[in-house]
Write a protein that holds these residues in place. Structure first.
Motif, PDB file in Angstrom:
ATOM      1  N   MET A 298     -22.024 -65.365  39.300  1.00 13.42           N
ATOM      2  CA  MET A 298     -21.006 -64.319  39.204  1.00 13.42           C
ATOM      3  C   MET A 298     -21.527 -63.071  39.903  1.00 13.42           C
ATOM      4  SD  MET A 298     -18.051 -63.333  37.841  1.00 13.42           S
ATOM      5  CE  MET A 298     -17.777 -64.402  36.433  1.00 13.42           C
ATOM      6  N   LEU A 299     -20.728 -62.542  40.787  1.00 10.09           N
ATOM      7  CA  LEU A 299     -21.106 -61.355  41.551  1.00 10.09           C
ATOM      8  C   LEU A 299     -19.951 -60.355  41.543  1.00 10.09           C
ATOM      9  CD1 LEU A 299     -22.915 -59.822  43.682  1.00 10.09           C
ATOM     10  CD2 LEU A 299     -21.688 -61.139  45.422  1.00 10.09           C
ATOM     11  N   VAL A 300     -20.288 -59.084  41.339  1.00 14.27           N
ATOM     12  CA  VAL A 300     -19.306 -58.006  41.458  1.00 14.27           C
ATOM     13  C   VAL A 300     -19.846 -56.999  42.465  1.00 14.27           C
ATOM     14  CG1 VAL A 300     -18.080 -56.136  40.302  1.00 14.27           C
ATOM     15  CG2 VAL A 300     -18.498 -58.291  39.079  1.00 14.27           C
ATOM     16  N   VAL A 301     -19.071 -56.738  43.495  1.00 13.94           N
ATOM     17  CA  VAL A 301     -19.424 -55.707  44.477  1.00 13.94           C
ATOM     18  C   VAL A 301     -18.368 -54.617  44.398  1.00 13.94           C
ATOM     19  CG1 VAL A 301     -20.741 -57.149  46.073  1.00 13.94           C
ATOM     20  CG2 VAL A 301     -18.268 -57.070  46.284  1.00 13.94           C
TER      21      VAL A 301
ATOM     22  N   ALA B  59     -15.872 -60.007  29.628  1.00  9.98           N
ATOM     23  CA  ALA B  59     -17.166 -59.375  29.872  1.00  9.98           C
ATOM     24  C   ALA B  59     -16.918 -57.964  30.396  1.00  9.98           C
ATOM     25  CB  ALA B  59     -17.995 -60.182  30.867  1.00  9.98           C
ATOM     26  N   PRO B  60     -17.026 -56.949  29.537  1.00  5.85           N
ATOM     27  CA  PRO B  60     -16.867 -55.567  30.014  1.00  5.85           C
ATOM     28  C   PRO B  60     -17.947 -55.224  31.026  1.00  5.85           C
ATOM     29  CG  PRO B  60     -16.758 -55.686  27.612  1.00  5.85           C
ATOM     30  CD  PRO B  60     -17.244 -57.020  28.088  1.00  5.85           C
TER      31      PRO B  60
ATOM     32  N   LEU C 223     -14.155 -58.190  33.180  1.00  8.63           N
ATOM     33  CA  LEU C 223     -13.953 -59.512  33.769  1.00  8.63           C
ATOM     34  C   LEU C 223     -13.373 -60.434  32.707  1.00  8.63           C
ATOM     35  CD1 LEU C 223     -17.336 -60.033  35.645  1.00  8.63           C
ATOM     36  CD2 LEU C 223     -15.081 -60.061  36.729  1.00  8.63           C
ATOM     37  N   ALA C 224     -12.533 -61.351  33.120  1.00  4.96           N
ATOM     38  CA  ALA C 224     -12.035 -62.408  32.244  1.00  4.96           C
ATOM     39  C   ALA C 224     -12.188 -63.731  32.977  1.00  4.96           C
ATOM     40  CB  ALA C 224     -10.577 -62.172  31.868  1.00  4.96           C
TER      41      ALA C 224
ATOM     42  N   PRO D 286     -24.006 -62.687  32.493  1.00  4.72           N
ATOM     43  CA  PRO D 286     -24.015 -61.335  33.059  1.00  4.72           C
ATOM     44  C   PRO D 286     -23.867 -61.371  34.579  1.00  4.72           C
ATOM     45  CG  PRO D 286     -25.716 -61.559  31.396  1.00  4.72           C
ATOM     46  CD  PRO D 286     -25.151 -62.940  31.620  1.00  4.72           C
ATOM     47  N   ALA D 287     -22.962 -60.572  35.079  1.00  2.00           N
ATOM     48  CA  ALA D 287     -22.697 -60.563  36.516  1.00  2.00           C
ATOM     49  C   ALA D 287     -23.768 -59.765  37.252  1.00  2.00           C
ATOM     50  CB  ALA D 287     -21.327 -59.964  36.792  1.00  2.00           C
TER      51      ALA D 287
END
Length: 203
Positions: A1-4, A170-171, A182-183, A190-191
């Motif tokens: 899981m990645l958030v940019v 996941a806040p 995230l849902a 954990p992202a």
């Protein structure tokens, strides 16, 4: 899981607003060209640019963007993955990518003036923006959006319920003054979170 994610100041917003439509995936070009709002265009182009950056970080060939299309409910997607979700609010633009499941992402800039009736319906005893992000992320993960569906989602701690199924929440903490969540269809590890400075690279 990645958030940019990135934060758009005036200069960066102008940079993305002026970015050539030809640099966007083919499936998006007509809708971008039809946008009358420079702000909307800038945030759409920034989100797609973040998707490119995320693919590169995951070591997925940028040519994957050529296969970007829209699902039956209008959700942007790749025919063969990864799943992704783009969200923006205020100056914040973010993109989440997951190679192992369906996800939704929502970000919201905190602000005053939330109507009491809306506060009661979304978060009668808690943080309105955290609750709204959890609901919106769930709806986006489901692939069918709309205000009625946001109100139909129910939240119980780190679990949301919608369409007779369970969604895992996941806040996220991305930037001061913003809420994010995230849902997904499975418990979310954990992202990895990375702030990407657009600068001149967005041109």
């Amino acid at each position: 899981m990645l958030v940019v994610y990135t934060l758009l100041g005036e200069a960066r917003e102008a940079l993305f607003a002026e970015r050539p439509t030809a640099l966007a995936p083919l499936a998006y070009r007509a809708r971008i060209e039809a946008m009358r709002s420079l702000e909307a265009r800038a945030r759409t182009m920034a989100g797609l640019w973040l998707l490119e950056q995320g693919l590169a970080i995951l070591d997925i060939a940028p040519t994957r963007l050529d296969g970007l299309g829209f699902g039956p409910g209008g959700r942007p997607e790749f025919a063969d993955g990864p799943c992704f979700s783009i969200s923006h609010s205020g100056a914040l633009v973010a993109c989440a990518l997951d190679t192992a499941g369906t996800i939704g992402l929502d970000v919201e800039q905190r602000r005053d003036g939330i109507a009491p009736r809306l506060q009661r319906s979304v978060a009668p005893d808690g943080d309105f923006f955290e609750a709204w992000c959890a609901r919106e992320a769930t709806v986006k993960a489901s692939g069918r959006v709309g205000l009625a569906r946001i109100r139909a989602a129910t939240i119980d701690g780190a679990i949301a319920y919608l369409d007779d199924r369970r969604w895992y929440l996941a806040p996220l903490s991305l930037a001061p003054g913003y809420a994010a969540c995230l849902a997904g269809t499975r418990p979310l590890a954990p992202a990895a979170v990375e702030c990407v400075d657009a600068g001149a690279r967005a041109g």
